[in-house]
Scaffold this active site. Structure first.
Site, short mmCIF file in Angstrom:
data_model
loop_
_atom_site.label_atom_id
_atom_site.label_comp_id
_atom_site.label_asym_id
_atom_site.label_seq_id
_atom_site.Cartn_x
_atom_site.Cartn_y
_atom_site.Cartn_z
N ASP A 1 0.81 -1.22 0.00
CA ASP A 1 0.00 0.00 0.00
C ASP A 1 0.85 1.27 0.00
O ASP A 1 2.02 1.26 0.39
CB ASP A 1 -0.88 0.04 1.26
CG ASP A 1 -2.01 -0.96 1.20
OD1 ASP A 1 -2.00 -1.84 0.33
OD2 ASP A 1 -2.91 -0.86 2.06
N HIS B 1 3.84 -2.19 3.13
CA HIS B 1 3.93 -0.85 2.52
C HIS B 1 5.27 -0.72 1.80
O HIS B 1 6.32 -0.85 2.44
CB HIS B 1 3.79 0.23 3.60
CG HIS B 1 2.45 0.19 4.29
ND1 HIS B 1 2.20 -0.62 5.37
CD2 HIS B 1 1.30 0.86 4.03
CE1 HIS B 1 0.95 -0.46 5.75
NE2 HIS B 1 0.37 0.43 4.97
NI NI Z 1 -2.57 3.08 3.37
#
Ligand code: NI
Length: 336
Positions: free
Chosen positions: A100, A246
């Site tokens: 993400d 991430h």
């Molecule tokens: Ni996010």
């Protein structure tokens, strides 16, 4: 906070949706997420706020393969029967790695090289604001055959926004991703995993499916290291897991080779989040069909039991294997 919200429907509606789902699946779309399905995975922790600006090198676009983005949910999905997927069926023995908040100009290209070398598919939930800054990195993600999802434009909590603001977040990001990659994502991951009816209504217009996660190593937290991120994922991994990472953190990207090796050692294979969701949707439809047939024969199992599943609570679920290729998404990046 519960991430799972599946509204209750009358049984007749469920049957109608099931028939509709089967028809849509035959013509190549995803079957609808019918109401009354068993609950999803336990709630996952919300993501934290992220810094707005990330600096780094520019990436080189490398176009060597393409795959279609995840299939869309069929027409007929409404805000009322929207669902949030946090995992796929366990029988697949598969895990989806998701990344993400990118693209990041340095870490994302580095991650792409790792994934490509390992032949591991993955799903990237991109922020529109970062795609605007680094369209060439978004293009590279797509060109190398990875799945792309929408993660809003500003990473705002949708539950604090108006419908107009939510629509702007979704549509602006869809447009930017399309301009950079030629794709319009069919998967949406709301920032912090937070959603409400207003968001579902907007996503219905695309249409898009909400995908959260079942394993969260909280790699954004200060003090986390590549080792701690790896250990958390290997400890929490389960068949059908959707792992949240991430690609804007160096430690997260550096953890990926050992995460891949450790999961493979445990016998897992890798697929995209879109594939897991497609299999979960079809799996639920099959289970409902089995339960309905049992109900029509006058035997037990025609309605959800107290544990939220269908059938005899003492019996084990019927394993129904569905080819992963049905979603139309190439399941793996071929090893070099
Ligand atoms: Ni996010």
């Amino acid at each position: 906070m519960s991430l799972n919200r599946i509204d209750k429907f009358p049984l007749s509606c469920a049957v109608a949706c099931l028939l509709c789902s089967a028809a849509l699946f035959v013509i190549g779309g995803l079957p609808d997420e019918a109401p009354g399905a068993s609950p999803d995975a336990p709630s996952a922790a919300a993501e934290p706020a992220r810094p707005a600006n990330i600096d780094g090198d520019s990436a080189v676009i490398e176009k060597d393969r393409t795959v279609p983005s995840a299939p869309a949910p069929p027409q007929g999905r409404t805000a009322r029967n929207a669902a949030v997927f946090t995992r796929g069926p366990a029988w697949t023995g598969s895990i989806a790695l998701t990344f993400d908040d990118g693209p990041h100009p340095t870490y994302t290209p580095r991650l792409l090289e790792i994934l490509k070398a390992e032949g591991v598919p993955a799903t990237f939930f991109l922020l529109g604001d970062r795609v605007r800054l680094y369209p060439e990195v978004a293009a590279r993600i797509a060109a190398q055959g990875f799945e792309i999802g929408n993660h809003s434009f500003t990473h705002a909590d949708a539950t604090t926004q108006t419908s107009e603001e939510i629509r702007a977040e979704v549509e602006r990001t869809q447009t930017l991703i399309h301009e950079a990659t030629g794709r319009r994502p069919r998967l949406y991951r709301p920032p912090y995993g937070k959603h409400n009816d207003a968001l579902f209504a907007v996503l219905h217009e695309e249409p898009m499916t909400v995908v959260n996660w079942s394993v969260d190593p909280r790699d954004w937290q200060r003090g986390e290291t590549s080792d701690s991120i790896r250990d958390h994922i290997l400890g929490g991994a389960h068949p059908g897991a959707i792992v949240l990472l991430h690609d804007i953190h160096k430690r997260s990207v550096e953890a990926v080779p050992e995460i891949i090796a450790g999961l493979r050692e445990r016998g897992f294979t890798f697929v995209t989040a879109g594939e897991l969701v497609a299999n979960e949707i079809e799996d639920r439809a099959r289970r409902r069909a089995v339960a309905r047939e049992a109900g029509e024969r006058g035997t037990e199992g025609g309605s959800p039991n107290s544990s939220g599943s269908y059938g005899n609570p003492d019996s084990k679920p019927v394993p129904i294997r569905i080819p992963l290729s049905h979603s139309g998404v190439k399941s793996k990046v071929e090893p070099k």
